[in-house]
Scaffold this motif. Structure first.
Motif, PDB file in Angstrom:
ATOM      1  N   SER A   1      -3.114   3.750  -2.579  1.00  0.00           N
ATOM      2  CA  SER A   1      -3.222   2.772  -3.661  1.00  0.00           C
ATOM      3  C   SER A   1      -2.670   1.435  -3.205  1.00  0.00           C
ATOM      4  O   SER A   1      -1.867   1.363  -2.286  1.00  0.00           O
ATOM      5  N   GLY A   2      -3.102   0.380  -3.891  1.00  0.00           N
ATOM      6  CA  GLY A   2      -2.676  -0.967  -3.544  1.00  0.00           C
ATOM      7  C   GLY A   2      -3.884  -1.857  -3.340  1.00  0.00           C
ATOM      8  O   GLY A   2      -5.021  -1.472  -3.621  1.00  0.00           O
ATOM      9  N   SER A   3      -3.630  -3.052  -2.834  1.00  0.00           N
ATOM     10  CA  SER A   3      -4.706  -4.024  -2.639  1.00  0.00           C
ATOM     11  C   SER A   3      -5.402  -3.766  -1.303  1.00  0.00           C
ATOM     12  O   SER A   3      -5.318  -4.555  -0.375  1.00  0.00           O
TER      13      SER A   3
ATOM     14  N   ASN B   1     -12.559   6.436  -3.139  1.00  0.00           N
ATOM     15  CA  ASN B   1     -11.264   6.542  -3.817  1.00  0.00           C
ATOM     16  C   ASN B   1     -10.085   6.522  -2.855  1.00  0.00           C
ATOM     17  O   ASN B   1      -8.953   6.785  -3.268  1.00  0.00           O
ATOM     18  N   ASN B   2     -10.354   6.194  -1.595  1.00  0.00           N
ATOM     19  CA  ASN B   2      -9.293   6.118  -0.578  1.00  0.00           C
ATOM     20  C   ASN B   2      -8.402   7.357  -0.594  1.00  0.00           C
ATOM     21  O   ASN B   2      -7.163   7.263  -0.607  1.00  0.00           O
ATOM     22  N   THR B   3      -9.038   8.501  -0.596  1.00  0.00           N
ATOM     23  CA  THR B   3      -8.311   9.771  -0.666  1.00  0.00           C
ATOM     24  C   THR B   3      -8.724  10.664   0.493  1.00  0.00           C
ATOM     25  O   THR B   3      -9.904  10.716   0.849  1.00  0.00           O
TER      26      THR B   3
ATOM     27  N   THR C   1      -5.417  -5.120   4.064  1.00  0.00           N
ATOM     28  CA  THR C   1      -5.268  -5.437   2.647  1.00  0.00           C
ATOM     29  C   THR C   1      -5.964  -6.749   2.332  1.00  0.00           C
ATOM     30  O   THR C   1      -6.309  -7.529   3.222  1.00  0.00           O
TER      31      THR C   1
ATOM     32  N   VAL D   1       0.855  -1.183   0.000  1.00  0.00           N
ATOM     33  CA  VAL D   1       0.000   0.000   0.000  1.00  0.00           C
ATOM     34  C   VAL D   1       0.892   1.235   0.000  1.00  0.00           C
ATOM     35  O   VAL D   1       1.889   1.299   0.720  1.00  0.00           O
ATOM     36  N   GLN D   2       0.521   2.209  -0.814  1.00  0.00           N
ATOM     37  CA  GLN D   2       1.266   3.470  -0.861  1.00  0.00           C
ATOM     38  C   GLN D   2       0.323   4.643  -0.639  1.00  0.00           C
ATOM     39  O   GLN D   2      -0.841   4.601  -1.050  1.00  0.00           O
TER      40      GLN D   2
ATOM     41  N   ALA E   1      -3.637  10.202  -1.777  1.00  0.00           N
ATOM     42  CA  ALA E   1      -4.340   9.067  -2.365  1.00  0.00           C
ATOM     43  C   ALA E   1      -3.651   7.770  -1.978  1.00  0.00           C
ATOM     44  O   ALA E   1      -2.426   7.633  -2.119  1.00  0.00           O
TER      45      ALA E   1
END
Length: 123
Positions: free
Chosen positions: A25-27, A75-77, A102, A2-3, A23
């Motif tokens: 990102s990742g699983s 959007n995980n933001t 995750t 995850v980033q 933001a």
């Protein structure tokens, strides 16, 4: 993996505004809390604001009434709207997610930090 990637930092005059974005990102399965911290060279990293997935917020006293944290769960933001900026707000701002789950490790909480974005407020 995850980033967290921040954007939106820069140079602004005192009294001005900036909006930071972060933001993830990742699983990602779930992210409960997301937040912003800041650090000045030679000082400890300090909490700025946090927000839960349900929208509950928490602010440092020094930014209450001037900064607003918000979030787009789909959007995980996470965002940080910073108004009425002061020179003492100058710092590197870091995005943080202390409880990321995750798809590969759905029962483990991971803590993730962004790389930081510099905010400079001139007087």
């Amino acid at each position: 993996q995850v980033q967290l990637v921040e954007s939106g930092g820069g140079l602004v005059q005192a009294g001005g505004s900036l909006r930071l974005s972060c933001a993830a990102s990742g699983s990602i399965l779930t992210i409960n809390v997301m937040g912003w911290y800041r650090q000045v060279p030679g000082k400890q990293r300090e909490l700025v604001a946090t927000i839960t997935s349900g929208g509950s917020t928490n602010y440092a006293n020094s930014v209450k009434g001037r900064f607003t944290i918000s979030r787009d769960n789909a959007n995980n933001t996470v965002y940080l709207q910073m108004n009425s900026l002061k020179p003492e707000d100058t710092a590197v701002y870091y995005c943080n997610a202390p409880g990321v789950r995750t798809m590969s490790k759905p029962y483990k909480n991971l803590e993730v930090w962004g790389q930081g974005t510099l905010v400079t407020v001139s007087s």
